[in-house]
Design a protein around this motif. Structure first.
Motif: not given
Length: 206
Positions: A63-64, A80-82, A169-172, A183-184
């Motif tokens: 996270a940036r 809701t926190f991501p 790597a996957e966008v969550v 990304y996770k």
């Protein structure tokens, strides 16, 4: 450069291991290499000290500043926190696009001070680890001590090397942010150095 000392330490350790007959060259390694399976608990963070060389394996999140701003807005509005923030580690990263056959593009760290104004609130929620580069504010240093967390530095300018340690790597969350989406990441033996610990240790000398 603090981060470069990681590779200096690696070279020293290799030289020591190459001594004939397993004999030491009389030069003690002051910083032991440690392997950590994520997540990092507060107890694990407390056992780390500024100057420790660490290899991380498991799940981290990227996270940036744009993603941090949104997370801050979520907290302010009671949304809701991501991501599951307790005991998690956030890597200040905005990867370049992956080439064919790659998991992720260049994955070097972003300057951490961009996230300073958002960090104390995340640490209060239970985040225990951060990975980036550069100095942190006094407020972040105090929050690290208060919440028993740890700040790691990754090697700036070595994004291609670091990307090889990212196995998935996957966008969550926040896909519309592109490279600044959350990304996770699944990492294996991801090399970092502890630059700030919860006992006040700080390699930047502040």
């Amino acid at each position: 450069m603090i981060e470069q000392s990681f590779y200096d330490n690696e070279r020293d350790n290799d030289n020591n291991n190459d001594q004939k007959g397993g004999q030491s060259n009389g030069k003690e390694n002051r910083n032991e290499k440690k392997k950590i399976n994520l997540p990092i608990t507060k107890e694990m963070a407390h056992n780390l000290a500024a100057g420790d060389y660490v290899y991380l394996t498991g799940t981290i999140y990227s996270a940036r500043d744009a993603a941090h701003k949104r997370m801050s807005e979520v907290l302010a509005n009671g949304g809701t926190f991501p991501l599951p923030i307790k005991d998690q580690t956030i890597y200040y990263l905005g990867p370049t696009p992956a080439r064919p056959g790659q998991v992720i593009g260049s994955a070097g760290p972003t300057t951490s001070s961009r996230m300073d104004k958002y960090t104390p609130a995340l640490l209060a929620l239970g985040m225990t680890g951060m990975i980036g580069k550069g100095r942190r504010s006094k407020e972040v240093a105090s929050a690290i001590k208060e919440n028993h967390a740890v700040y790691f530095a990754a090697v700036g300018g070595a994004g291609a090397l670091l990307s090889k340690c990212i196995k998935k790597a996957e966008v969550v969350a926040y896909e519309d942010l592109g490279a600044e989406a959350i990304y996770k990441l699944e990492v294996q033996d991801f090399p970092v150095i502890v630059v700030m610990d919860d006992k006040g240790g700080n390699l930047y000398g502040e």
